[in-house]
Scaffold this active site. Structure first.
Site, PDB file in Angstrom:
ATOM      1  CE1 TYR A 270       2.238   3.525  -1.177  1.00 38.56           C
ATOM      2  CE2 TYR A 270       2.226   4.962   0.448  1.00 38.56           C
ATOM      3  CZ  TYR A 270       1.952   3.984  -0.281  1.00 38.56           C
ATOM      4  OH  TYR A 270       0.243   5.162  -0.889  1.00 38.56           O
TER       5      TYR A 270
ATOM      6  CB  CYS B 277       7.741 -34.543  -1.988  1.00 35.62           C
ATOM      7  SG  CYS B 277       7.605 -35.572  -1.790  1.00 35.62           S
TER       8      CYS B 277
ATOM      9  CE  LYS C 177       7.814   5.720   8.167  1.00 35.52           C
ATOM     10  NZ  LYS C 177       7.614   5.045   6.477  1.00 35.52           N
TER      11      LYS C 177
ATOM     12  CE  LYS D 214       4.305   6.138  11.165  1.00 32.42           C
ATOM     13  NZ  LYS D 214       4.318   5.086  10.670  1.00 32.42           N
TER      14      LYS D 214
ATOM     15  CB  CYS E  50      10.831 -35.037  -3.170  1.00 28.57           C
ATOM     16  SG  CYS E  50      11.390 -34.604  -1.843  1.00 28.57           S
TER      17      CYS E  50
ATOM     18  CB  CYS F 102      11.847 -39.108  -0.868  1.00 27.40           C
ATOM     19  SG  CYS F 102       9.843 -38.483  -2.154  1.00 27.40           S
TER      20      CYS F 102
ATOM     21  CD  GLU G 120       3.288   9.950  20.593  1.00 30.42           C
ATOM     22  OE1 GLU G 120       2.341   9.527  20.496  1.00 30.42           O
ATOM     23  OE2 GLU G 120       2.401  11.084  21.364  1.00 30.42           O
TER      24      GLU G 120
ATOM     25  CE1 TYR H  81      -1.988   7.171  16.770  1.00 30.21           C
ATOM     26  CE2 TYR H  81      -0.732   5.142  17.104  1.00 30.21           C
ATOM     27  CZ  TYR H  81      -1.625   6.219  16.420  1.00 30.21           C
ATOM     28  OH  TYR H  81      -2.090   5.791  14.843  1.00 30.21           O
TER      29      TYR H  81
ATOM     30  CG  ASP I 142       5.395  -0.766  10.535  1.00 29.91           C
ATOM     31  OD1 ASP I 142       3.983  -0.388  10.414  1.00 29.91           O
ATOM     32  OD2 ASP I 142       5.577  -1.647  10.423  1.00 29.91           O
TER      33      ASP I 142
ATOM     34  CB  CYS J 153       8.678 -37.990   1.460  1.00 30.56           C
ATOM     35  SG  CYS J 153      10.039 -36.486   1.802  1.00 30.56           S
TER      36      CYS J 153
END
Ligand code: IVH
Length: 670
Positions: free
Chosen positions: A38, A430, A318, A117, A412, A415, A115, A230, A119, A435
Site C-alpha cells: 500500500y 468433507c 518503518k 509505532k 477427502c 476418508c 515512541e 500518545y 499497529d 471422517c
C-alpha cells in the site's frame, strides 16, 4: 520521467486502486494487500502528482487520511483534524527528515521524542471537565465514527481524569491514541473463533478495528482490547510547551502511555532508538511496525506546520517487514473439526524475522487461485508477529514451467468421501460425520482446556486411542478400561491410571462447558454459557425448537438452526445416549448474568438524563431482560425520558406500565 499522457493515466489508475484498498482497510477491516504494498502505491502516486500537478488533487487519496466513516455509526467531527504520518523506510530517510527540519529551523538543533509505532486503530477521545464524553475513529481525518460506548468497554481507559497537583486540570482536551490487541490474547481470540466456526481475523490490527466498530458494545466488551495514548489535540485550561510534557501529564492523569517512549536530544539518539527497538520488537507482547519520531518542542512544531495530510514535525520510521523468499515443495490439505479443508503450503524451511517457518496457510481455493500459487513456485512469505505465516505473492519471473497447479481434491484425503462446496461458502468440506480426521479433531476439542479439560488427552493421545479402535466419539472415553489401555503399546501403568482418573473426574462438568465441548457449529464458549443460563439443562436444550432458541438474546437463526440440526442428527443422539449410560451428568451452570429481569422486555422513548440509551440497554441485559425498539402487546415496560415520542401514547393505549427514569433505576437496582 514519464511523459505527461502516461503519467495522467497512471495517476488516475493509482487513485482508483488506492481508494479501493482504503475501503478494504478502513471500512471493511479486510485488507487485500500488505501495508508495504500500500505504501508503495501511495508513494508512487505522491511522486507522480508532484511531477505532474493537476486540478483533481483535492480529492486524491494522497490528500485524505482514510475513507469516509460508515453510515451506520453516528459521525463526530474532530475538534482538530487527525493527521497521518509520512514514512521513512531506512536510516538514510530518517537522516533526510532531520536535515529538512534543521534547514527550516535555521540550523537550530532539534530534539525529539521517540515512541513505538503500534499497529492498531487510531482513536480520538474527548474529555470535558475531566470526564470522558466521547470517542471516535479517525475516519477521513475530519469526521470519524462515534464509538464512545465501545471505547467505554476498554478497562484500561480512565473515564475520569485523575487530579494532579503539578499541572492545571484540563477543562477540555482531545487525546489521541491507539487501540490494540496483544499478541497472545489475539491468538486465543482466533482459536475461539475457529472453534465456534467463525472466520479468524487476519491480524491483531483487524481484530482491534473489527471489535471497536461493532454496533453492539457487548461484543466489543468481550474482546481483549487495550489502549496507549500518545498525543494531545485541542487543549483548554492547561498549557504544554513540549510533547514530552504531554506524555508525562497523560500518564499522571491515569492514561496508559507506552513505557518505551524516550526523549532523544538529537537524530543520532533517534537512530539508536530505532535500531534498539527493532531488536526487542519480537519480545514485546504486542505488535509494532516501526517507531514514531516527533519534534519535542511544541512551538517548533507549530512553526513547521504540515504538508497536505502530514505534519512536517513527525515521521513514522518503518521496520523492514519480516518477509522472506522460499519455495513451495507441496500443498497439503488438512481436515478440521467441522470438515473444512484447509490447503497448507509445505515450504523449504526459512528464517523469517527470527522464527523458522516451513508451513503457511493458504486459507482456501479462492485465495490460491487469486494469488495463482502453484507447487514448485518461488514465493514471498511474510510473518507479522505471531500470526500464522502467509504467502504474500508468487515471484512469477522465477517460474520454470514445471510448476504444478493445485487442485482441491474431490475426495477427502482422510476418508475418501466426496468433498462438497456449500452454497455461499468459500470452504470445501468433507461432510462425512465419521471422517477419522474430523473425529480426532472432535475428540481433541472435547477434551481441550475450554471443553472438559481432561488432562493427558491432547492431540496425540486422542489420535492414538482412535487409531487403536478404542474410541470413535467422545462418549466412548467413559467406557475405556485400564485393561484396554494397557494393551496399547508404550502405555505405562501410571499414565493409564492418570488418564482413567482424569476422564472419571470429568463426568460432572458444568453444563455450559459440556455444551461447548460437544462442538456444535457456531456454539462457542459464550453462546454455550447463554444456552446453559437460559435453558438450565441438557434436556431443555435438546428439546428447544428454533422459535424458542431465537427468542433468547444473542441467538439468531443461524446459531439456532445449527443447534437444532445437531440434536436431530441420529449419530449425535446415539452419542448423547452413551454419555447418559456412562453415568455422565452435566451440572447446571452458575452463570454471572443475573436473571432478575428474565422474560421482561423494555422499550425506551425520549431522552434519558443520567445515561445513554446504550448504557440503559446494557443494564437491562445484564439482568437478563431484553430491550426492543418497538412496542408490542408483549412489552413489559416503557421507560419514558424527557420529550417522549408517540411510543408513550401507544404504551398507554395498550395499558403497558410506563416508568420514569428514576423508577427504571429503582427497578434495575432492586
Ligand atoms: S502520532 C500527527 N504516535 O500511526 C501525528 N501515531 O501513520 C498523528 N500510530 O494514525 C499520530 N503509534 O494510528 C502517533 N506513537 C504514535 C503512534 C501512532 C501508532 C499510528 C496512528 C496514526 C498512524 C500514522
Amino acid at each position: 520521467m514519464m511523459d505527461n499522457n502516461s503519467a495522467r493515466k497512471r495517476i488516475a489508475e493509482l487513485r482508483t486502486i488506492i481508494e479501493y484498498h482504503n475501503r478494504r482497510y478502513y471500512q471493511q477491516d479486510n485488507p487485500e494487500i500488505s501495508d508495504i504494498e500500500y505504501d508503495r502505491l501511495l508513494r508512487e502516486l505522491q511522486e507522480l502528482e508532484a511531477q505532474h500537478p493537476d486540478d483533481n488533487i483535492a480529492s486524491s487519496p494522497t490528500q485524505r487520511v482514510g475513507a469516509a466513516p460508515l453510515a451506520r455509526f453516528d459521525q463526530l467531527i474532530h475538534p482538530s483534524p487527525m493527521q497521518s504520518l509520512a514514512n521513512a523506510f531506512s536510516p538514510q530517510e530518517i537522516l533526510e527528515f532531520d536535515a529538512r527540519l534543521m534547514k527550516q529551523a535555521d540550523g537550530e538543533n532539534i530534539s525529539y521524542v521517540a515512541e513505538p509505532k503500534l499497529d492498531g486503530l487510531a482513536v480520538n477521545l474527548i474529555y470535558e471537565n475531566g470526564r470522558f464524553v466521547s470517542g471516535a475513529t479517525r475516519g477521513d481525518g475530519f469526521t470519524g465514527e462515534d464509538i464512545t460506548q465501545n471505547l467505554k468497554t476498554i478497562a484500561a481507559l480512565p473515564l475520569q481524569i485523575k487530579e494532579n497537583s503539578n499541572r492545571p486540570f484540563p477543562l477540555f482536551i482531545e487525546i489521541r491514541g491507539e487501540v490494540y490487541i496483544e499478541t497472545e490474547p489475539f491468538r486465543k481470540l482466533n482459536l475461539r473463533r475457529l472453534e465456534a466456526g467463525e472466520e479468524p481475523f487476519a491480524n491483531p490490527r483487524n481484530a482491534a478495528a473489527g471489535s471497536l466498530r461493532q454496533l453492539d458494545p457487548k461484543t466489543t466488551a468481550r474482546r481483549p482490547l487495550n489502549i496507549f495514548l500518545y498525543q494531545a489535540g485541542e487543549t483548554r485550561g492547561t498549557v504544554f510547551s513540549t510533547h514530552w510534557e504531554v506524555l508525562q501529564a497523560l500518564q499522571s492523569w491515569g492514561f496508559p502511555v507506552n513505557p518505551l517512549v524516550r526523549q532523544c536530544s538529537n537524530i543520532q539518539a533517534c537512530l539508536d532508538y530505532f535500531e534498539n527497538t527493532g531488536k526487542i520488537r519480537a519480545s514485546l507482547p504486542y505488535e509494532i511496525d516501526g517507531v514514531v519520531l516527533k519534534v519535542d518542542n511544541l512551538t517548533t512544531q507549530t512553526r513547521l506546520g504540515s504538508v497536505s495530510r502530514n505534519p512536517r514535525w513527525a515521521i513514522a520510521c518503518k521496520f523492514p517487514p519480516s518477509q522472506e523468499t522460499t519455495v513451495i515443495n507441496d500443498i497439503l490439505v488438512q481436515v478440521g473439526r467441522t470438515g473444512v479443508l484447509t490447503p497448507v503450503a509445505v515450504m523449504q524451511p526459512v528464517n523469517v524475522g527470527g522464527v523458522m517457518v516451513s508451513r503457511a496457510t493458504l486459507h482456501n481455493q479462492d485465495e490460491i487461485s487469486k494469488k495463482d500459487i502453484r507447487i514448485g513456485d518461488t514465493v514471498i512469505i511474510q510473518r507479522a508477529g505471531d500470526v500464522i505465516p502467509e504467502v504474500v505473492k508468487v515471484i512469477t519471473s522465477r517460474r520454470t514451467g514445471r510448476e504444478k497447479i493445485f487442485q482441491m481434491p474431490e475426495q477427502c484425503p482422510e476418508c475418501l468421501s466426496q468433498i462438497v462446496r456449500l452454497e455461499g461458502e468459500a470452504a470445501y468440506r468433507c461432510i462425512n460425520l465419521s471422517c477419522p480426521a474430523q473425529i480426532k479433531e472432535h475428540i481433541r476439542h472435547f477434551a481441550s482446556r475450554g471443553g472438559l479439560d481432561i488432562e493427558g488427552l491432547g492431540e496425540k493421545v486422542s489420535a492414538r486411542l482412535f487409531d487403536a479402535g478404542l474410541i470413535s466419539n467422545p462418549a466412548d472415553l467413559y467406557f475405556l478400561t485400564a485393561e484396554k489401555l494397557l494393551a496399547l503399546d508404550r502405555y505405562g501403568e501410571k499414565s493409564v491410571q492418570n488418564l482413567i482418573a482424569a476422564i472419571e473426574k470429568s463426568k460432572n462438568p458444568p453444563l455450559d462447558r459440556f455444551i461447548y465441548a460437544l462442538g456444535i457449529r457456531h456454539v462457542g464458549e459464550h453462546i454455550a454459557k447463554i444456552l446453559a443460563a437460559e435453558l438450565g439443562s441438557l434436556e431443555n436444550i435438546m428439546a428447544a425448537d428454533i422459535e424458542h432458541l431465537t427468542a433468547i438474546n444473542e441467538i439468531g437463526p443461524e446459531i439456532a438452526g445449527s443447534i437444532v440440526r445437531f440434536f436431530q442428527e441420529p449419530q449425535n443422539k446415539e452419542v448423547i445416549g452413551k454419555f447418559r449410560q456412562a453415568g455422565f451428568i452435566p451440572q447446571k451452570t452458575a452463570v454471572i448474568i443475573d436473571s432478575r429481569l428474565r422474560g421482561q422486555s423494555f422499550v425506551f422513548t425520549g431522552t434519558l438524563q443520567g445515561m445513554s440509551r446504550n448504557e440503559a440497554k446494557i443494564l437491562v441485559e445484564k439482568s437478563g431482560g431484553a430491550v426492543h425498539t418497538n412496542i408490542t402487546n408483549k412489552t413489559s415496560y416503557v421507560v419514558a425520558g424527557s420529550e417522549p415520542g408517540s411510543k408513550l401514547t401507544k404504551a398507554k393505549s395498550l395499558g403497558i406500565t410506563v416508568l420514569s427514569e428514576e423508577e427504571f433505576l429503582q427497578l434495575i437496582s432492586r
